[in-house]
Design a protein around this motif. Structure first.
Motif, mmCIF file in Angstrom:
data_model
loop_
_atom_site.group_PDB
_atom_site.id
_atom_site.type_symbol
_atom_site.label_atom_id
_atom_site.label_comp_id
_atom_site.label_asym_id
_atom_site.label_seq_id
_atom_site.Cartn_x
_atom_site.Cartn_y
_atom_site.Cartn_z
ATOM 1 N N MET B 89 0.785 -1.229 0.000
ATOM 2 C CA MET B 89 0.000 0.000 0.000
ATOM 3 C C MET B 89 0.816 1.276 0.000
ATOM 4 O O MET B 89 0.410 2.260 -0.597
ATOM 5 C CB MET B 89 -0.968 -0.036 1.169
ATOM 6 C CG MET B 89 -2.107 -1.015 0.858
ATOM 7 S SD MET B 89 -3.169 -1.346 2.263
ATOM 8 C CE MET B 89 -2.200 -2.568 3.125
ATOM 9 N N ARG B 90 1.940 1.247 0.701
ATOM 10 C CA ARG B 90 2.778 2.448 0.771
ATOM 11 C C ARG B 90 4.232 2.020 0.767
ATOM 12 O O ARG B 90 4.584 0.985 1.328
ATOM 13 C CB ARG B 90 2.498 3.226 2.057
ATOM 14 C CG ARG B 90 1.093 3.771 2.126
ATOM 15 C CD ARG B 90 0.799 4.381 3.480
ATOM 16 N NE ARG B 90 -0.621 4.785 3.516
ATOM 17 C CZ ARG B 90 -1.611 3.980 3.893
ATOM 18 N NH1 ARG B 90 -1.351 2.749 4.299
ATOM 19 N NH2 ARG B 90 -2.862 4.412 3.860
ATOM 20 N N ARG B 129 0.019 -5.375 3.930
ATOM 21 C CA ARG B 129 -0.790 -6.287 4.723
ATOM 22 C C ARG B 129 -0.694 -7.656 4.064
ATOM 23 O O ARG B 129 -0.767 -7.768 2.832
ATOM 24 C CB ARG B 129 -2.251 -5.822 4.710
ATOM 25 C CG ARG B 129 -3.220 -6.753 5.438
ATOM 26 C CD ARG B 129 -3.998 -7.700 4.517
ATOM 27 N NE ARG B 129 -4.612 -7.075 3.382
ATOM 28 C CZ ARG B 129 -5.831 -6.532 3.419
ATOM 29 N NH1 ARG B 129 -6.526 -6.545 4.513
ATOM 30 N NH2 ARG B 129 -6.319 -6.011 2.305
ATOM 31 N N ARG C 103 -12.859 -1.776 7.340
ATOM 32 C CA ARG C 103 -11.959 -0.646 7.606
ATOM 33 C C ARG C 103 -11.049 -0.481 6.393
ATOM 34 O O ARG C 103 -10.706 -1.447 5.698
ATOM 35 C CB ARG C 103 -11.120 -0.877 8.862
ATOM 36 C CG ARG C 103 -10.136 -1.973 8.669
ATOM 37 C CD ARG C 103 -9.170 -2.157 9.828
ATOM 38 N NE ARG C 103 -8.570 -3.476 9.640
ATOM 39 C CZ ARG C 103 -7.521 -3.915 10.289
ATOM 40 N NH1 ARG C 103 -6.965 -3.156 11.194
ATOM 41 N NH2 ARG C 103 -7.041 -5.117 10.051
ATOM 42 N N LEU C 105 -7.452 0.344 4.749
ATOM 43 C CA LEU C 105 -6.014 0.366 4.996
ATOM 44 C C LEU C 105 -5.356 1.413 4.114
ATOM 45 O O LEU C 105 -4.273 1.893 4.404
ATOM 46 C CB LEU C 105 -5.423 -1.017 4.731
ATOM 47 C CG LEU C 105 -5.987 -2.082 5.677
ATOM 48 C CD1 LEU C 105 -5.563 -3.462 5.230
ATOM 49 C CD2 LEU C 105 -5.503 -1.810 7.101
ATOM 50 N N LYS C 106 -6.026 1.742 3.013
ATOM 51 C CA LYS C 106 -5.526 2.800 2.134
ATOM 52 C C LYS C 106 -6.699 3.363 1.354
ATOM 53 O O LYS C 106 -7.542 2.624 0.851
ATOM 54 C CB LYS C 106 -4.502 2.229 1.152
ATOM 55 C CG LYS C 106 -4.004 3.258 0.138
ATOM 56 C CD LYS C 106 -2.963 2.696 -0.798
ATOM 57 C CE LYS C 106 -2.468 3.777 -1.757
ATOM 58 N NZ LYS C 106 -1.349 3.309 -2.568
ATOM 59 N N VAL C 113 -8.060 0.222 -0.555
ATOM 60 C CA VAL C 113 -7.821 -1.132 -0.047
ATOM 61 C C VAL C 113 -8.380 -1.220 1.363
ATOM 62 O O VAL C 113 -8.151 -0.322 2.184
ATOM 63 C CB VAL C 113 -6.303 -1.455 -0.017
ATOM 64 C CG1 VAL C 113 -6.056 -2.874 0.485
ATOM 65 C CG2 VAL C 113 -5.674 -1.250 -1.390
ATOM 66 N N GLY C 114 -9.110 -2.287 1.629
ATOM 67 C CA GLY C 114 -9.660 -2.462 2.964
ATOM 68 C C GLY C 114 -9.874 -3.913 3.288
ATOM 69 O O GLY C 114 -9.575 -4.795 2.483
ATOM 70 N N ASP C 115 -10.344 -4.149 4.507
ATOM 71 C CA ASP C 115 -10.738 -5.517 4.794
ATOM 72 C C ASP C 115 -12.057 -5.537 5.540
ATOM 73 O O ASP C 115 -12.530 -4.525 6.056
ATOM 74 C CB ASP C 115 -9.641 -6.317 5.502
ATOM 75 C CG ASP C 115 -9.182 -5.748 6.822
ATOM 76 O OD1 ASP C 115 -9.992 -5.123 7.522
ATOM 77 O OD2 ASP C 115 -8.017 -5.956 7.159
ATOM 78 N N SER C 131 -10.375 -9.386 1.988
ATOM 79 C CA SER C 131 -9.515 -8.259 1.627
ATOM 80 C C SER C 131 -10.008 -7.762 0.274
ATOM 81 O O SER C 131 -10.141 -8.560 -0.653
ATOM 82 C CB SER C 131 -8.057 -8.716 1.491
ATOM 83 O OG SER C 131 -7.619 -9.339 2.675
ATOM 84 N N LEU C 132 -10.251 -6.473 0.169
ATOM 85 C CA LEU C 132 -10.847 -5.942 -1.059
ATOM 86 C C LEU C 132 -10.061 -4.762 -1.594
ATOM 87 O O LEU C 132 -9.563 -3.937 -0.819
ATOM 88 C CB LEU C 132 -12.282 -5.478 -0.801
ATOM 89 C CG LEU C 132 -13.252 -6.562 -0.345
ATOM 90 C CD1 LEU C 132 -13.727 -6.283 1.062
ATOM 91 C CD2 LEU C 132 -14.438 -6.651 -1.301
#
Lengths: 145, 145, 145, 145
Positions: B89-90, B129, C103, C105-106, C113-115, C131-132
């Motif tokens: 992501m980063r 992640r 939530r 993550l980015k 990006v989240g999960d 994870s999406l």
């Protein structure tokens, strides 16, 4: 779609940009949307018992996809991995190089998606499979517009 | 669930079984179903520009999950990664160690599933992640029955 | 980062754009970078034995992440799922609704990006985790520039 | 490896065990380690604009892999999905059925791993790709021992 870099171009690119690992990899075949790459197994890739390490398998998939993207879009070192999903299915043969066959499923303006089937040299069965997504940076997208 | 290995046990296990990389990793915290691990960044983990390499990030997630599994099931070196899905992501901070927080979502008889949130030391935001699945070998399952 | 849509805005959006499934979902909590959503389980989500179907679990994660993206970037129906990786860990409780905690993550210009952690209502343990990654279309990116 | 179920066996199994969705799916080809399956698109699979929904694509991949596993191990309804990673690459054609080609990469005692390439009927390009892992329950493993 046509290739913007040759096998020799890719080797020169690797030597210039990634000198610390360039000698580990050999591109063995390159066609539009496909690339075959060999990881020359050395002591640094092995774990006790002669197994190839997980990070070495990841590196093979990731370098292979990266070079495949460059071959299609040109020698810019800016494309970045956004996702890599690896399935580990069989222990690689001890002492054998690993070969990855990379193919694209999509080469879009923003994202490139492909997979890597990884086998021990000479083996029929897949040791590991990776699905990879690369983001193509805006500068390149702009240049293509 | 209780721990079957301590932080010191894990360090001794790494030194004995994976001497070539044991010094790169430090377990910083260990509780049932959680483990925090540091990758001490050295030249071998870096790419041009000071970025931590993808294989180093993969290794951190994979070693961390592996040690977390061992801490829960005991010092057998046989659990194997079956899947690892990484989102990058980063870009990690240049020159900073990486810290991975591992937690289990499932510790079953056959499969252990967890995730790793990876940050540069001192950073709030997640650099990468990983979702990981480990298969626990039948010998161990039998011993637990 | 601040929210551009409220829980009520999201409900109206769902009713207008996805009338065939809007009644299945209730957003229960919304904060910057977080969203909690309930899938009201009906006969159409069940498999023999009372298990919630895989497609229903996928739908919950995907709708939840989609609404979380919209809440952050505004009511455009154009963000698209590019990757969803699901781990199924435990059979959901028969007859219970499912709750997903989403939530980020980015939340970048191009990719979000989240999960999603998915539990049966009232359960502590995670039934499934997703994870999406969503791609945010150029039109929106342009508007944000 | 030989097949333990035929196309007709699979159709009867679906009608008996999953009557609510059995009519949506047609197995079109079955060979050891490969299966081709069609999703007959109906109104329940569509989203506004005629796009096939994500859950319908997930269902196609998951049902196809499930039937492929059953065809190889026999008509037990107990194999369970443990992971499904989907890449969505292109919008499916409006009004066209979806076809998934399933192949195994591993059919082990504990885990079956495969992938699904999903195309709109008549299209060359892949609309979505899924990587799937199924856990084969101990009862079946014991029977095979």
């Amino acid at each position: 779609m046509t290739l913007k870099m040759s096998v020799d171009d890719l080797a020169r690119f690797m030597s210039a940009e990634f000198p610390q690992v360039a000698d580990d990899f050999v591109v063995e075949d390159l066609r539009p949307m496909h690339l075959t790459i060999r990881l020359k197994i050395g002591a640094q890739h092995l774990r006790p018992g002669g197994t190839v390490s997980g990070p070495a398998i990841f590196a093979l998939a990731d370098v292979g996809m990266y070079l495949a993207v460059l071959a299609m879009i040109g020698p810019q070192a800016l494309a970045v991995t956004t996702n890599c999903s690896l399935d580990f299915m069989r222990k690689p043969a001890a002492g054998a190089d690993l070969i990855a066959d990379i193919r694209f499923l999509k080469l879009g303006r923003v994202l490139a998606v492909g997979d890597a089937m990884i086998r021990s040299d000479g083996a029929d069965e897949v040791a590991a499979r990776a699905s990879l997504t690369y983001a193509i940076p805006p500068a390149l997208r702009g240049r293509k517009g």
